[in-house]
Enzyme design. Structure first.
Site, mmCIF file in Angstrom:
data_model
loop_
_atom_site.group_PDB
_atom_site.id
_atom_site.type_symbol
_atom_site.label_atom_id
_atom_site.label_comp_id
_atom_site.label_asym_id
_atom_site.label_seq_id
_atom_site.Cartn_x
_atom_site.Cartn_y
_atom_site.Cartn_z
ATOM 1 N N CYS A 1 0.837 -1.206 0.000
ATOM 2 C CA CYS A 1 0.000 0.000 0.000
ATOM 3 C C CYS A 1 0.868 1.250 0.000
ATOM 4 O O CYS A 1 1.267 1.739 1.054
ATOM 5 C CB CYS A 1 -0.935 -0.014 1.209
ATOM 6 S SG CYS A 1 -2.024 1.411 1.308
ATOM 7 N N CYS B 1 -0.473 4.232 1.911
ATOM 8 C CA CYS B 1 -0.377 4.155 3.376
ATOM 9 C C CYS B 1 1.048 4.412 3.841
ATOM 10 O O CYS B 1 1.277 5.080 4.841
ATOM 11 C CB CYS B 1 -0.760 2.763 3.888
ATOM 12 S SG CYS B 1 -2.346 2.194 3.354
ATOM 13 N N ASP B 2 2.009 3.824 3.142
ATOM 14 C CA ASP B 2 3.353 3.724 3.687
ATOM 15 C C ASP B 2 4.392 4.598 2.997
ATOM 16 O O ASP B 2 5.512 4.733 3.482
ATOM 17 C CB ASP B 2 3.816 2.260 3.626
ATOM 18 C CG ASP B 2 2.869 1.326 4.382
ATOM 19 O OD1 ASP B 2 2.145 1.830 5.258
ATOM 20 O OD2 ASP B 2 2.853 0.128 4.095
#
Lengths: 107, 319
Positions: free
Chosen positions: B133, B136-137
């Site tokens: 992701c 997200c990261d």
């Protein structure tokens, strides 16, 4: 009930000095899975309030703590006991799966 | 008992819910507890969904679909299906909280799950540099070097997104051309931070506590190269999520749920399938939405037919 937020400034007092197990939810506003898992953590915190505390830390506003614990993937849910990381759970999971991960603290 | 239960809350599930709700079928949508909204919840800008000339953020698009379904009376439950009984005239759906829901018809639209590389240390370092992701990261890789593995739209989108943070983004693909759309490719090729490495596969991930590098192997001449990266984002496609229906519904050779012709009819009457779980080829938000429409209309006809059959039986058997 929504879980309490901790910051770089309050981390030592609120988390490291806690006498009962405390889980820190490292999250950010732009992280979809973090928002998805948040209400589940609220529920676990409410149901197991006597066993474990759950707090959240916004990694954008508190980069120092996020960096100190080497966070590279969120949501990252770290359980601290006596100031040490004793359990690391990464990624949004359904409630039963999270409870299974935390079983040793909820028993 | 319900008329219809819809399993899944991506573009297929929510579009089916909009149509079914407008047909007064009062559908129950099982949206999942942490993956509601589906794959688009992890994307940023969606530029190819019709009706949004300026683009729209993936999560925003999914929230709008959800609201549109609710506006017409769809009920949404944020829980996961643990088991399904699809045979017979009454379908039973058991959820994570133990509740059992019954309906005459089911639309199965569970989408797909990210594929893994299947190499040593991938699991162990997942969350410690290995990620699925980028949205997200990505922010944890400011001024770092990262690798994106894959050659489709999602790989190129992730690579482009990661240039906001990382200094160098290696885009590693096992072939010598990308499957991604021309628009995505132009953007990636024009980006000075993206270095494309053709004809290479990841063989090793290095690092004790965190990723410190990866070993890649040339698929043509077998030469090995070590890349110094702190993050690796895997975007090599996804597999249809069919585990809940194994042994109940027939699958196609591609692993998707088999459907009859252009319809959504599965091998069991009253069970319809839509979205990426039936589509090995196109896998777009707009095609999934269209597929959701097909499933809702098929379910509507099926429910009307069984209602007619019940009426006919009442007439034929006088009290």
């Amino acid at each position: 009930m929504s879980t309490k937020a901790v910051t770089d400034a309050t981390f030592a007092d609120e988390v490291l000095a806690s006498d009962k197990p405390i889980m820190v939810d490292f999250w950010a506003t732009w992280c979809g899975p973090c928002r998805a898992v948040s209400p589940i953590l609220d529920k676990i915190a409410e149901e197991h309030a006597d066993k474990i505390s759950i707090v959240k830390l916004d990694v954008d506003d508190n980069p120092e703590t996020a960096m100190k614990y080497g966070i590279t993937s969120i949501p990252a849910m770290y359980v601290f006991q006596n100031g040490e990381v004793v359990k690391r759970v990464i990624g949004a999971k359904p409630k039963p799966a999270l409870e299974a991960d935390l079983a040793e603290f909820l028993a | 008992m319900r008329h219809l239960i819809i399993i899944g809350s991506g573009p297929a599930g929510y579009t089916a819910a909009i149509y079914a709700a407008r047909a007064n079928l009062e559908p129950l949508v099982i949206a999942s507890s942490v993956e509601f909204g589906g794959e688009l919840m992890k994307t940023t800008e969606v530029e190819n969904f019709p009706g949004f000339p300026e683009g729209i953020m993936g999560p925003e698009l999914m929230t709008r679909m959800q609201e549109q379904a609710e506006r017409f009376g769809a009920e949404i439950v944020y829980d996961d299906v643990v088991s399904l009984e699809l045979e017979g005239p009454v379908k039973r759906v058991t959820l994570g909280d133990g509740s059992v829901h019954e309906a005459h018809a089911v639309i199965y639209a569970t989408g797909s799950a990210y594929r893994k590389l299947g190499i040593p240390d991938e699991e162990r370092l997942s969350g410690y540099g290995v990620s699925w992701c980028a949205t997200c990261d990505g922010a944890f890789f400011r001024q770092k070097k990262v690798a994106v593995i894959g050659g489709g739209d999602s790989a190129l989108e992730e690579a482009t997104f990661l240039t906001r943070f990382a200094d160098v983004v290696y885009l590693i693909h096992r072939r010598d051309s990308f499957r991604a759309s021309a628009a995505m490719q132009e953007r990636a090729f024009a980006d000075p931070k993206i270095q494309v490495i053709w004809n290479n596969e990841v063989a090793h991930i290095y690092g004790d506590e965190k990723v410190t590098g990866i070993g890649i192997v040339n698929t043509v001449d077998g030469t090995e190269t070590t890349l110094d990266v702190q993050g690796m984002f895997v975007a090599i496609g996804a597999d249809p999520r069919t585990h809940l229906v194994h042994g109940q519904l027939d699958l196609a050779p591609e692993g998707t749920i088999a459907v009859e012709g252009r319809s959504s009819k599965t091998s069991l009457p009253g069970v319809f399938a839509a979205g990426d779980v039936v589509d090995p080829t196109y896998k777009q938000a707009a095609t999934a939405a269209g597929s959701g429409v097909v499933a809702a209309l098929d379910a509507e006809h099926y429910l009307a037919d069984i209602a007619d059959a019940e009426k006919a039986e009442l007439v034929a058997t006088p009290r």
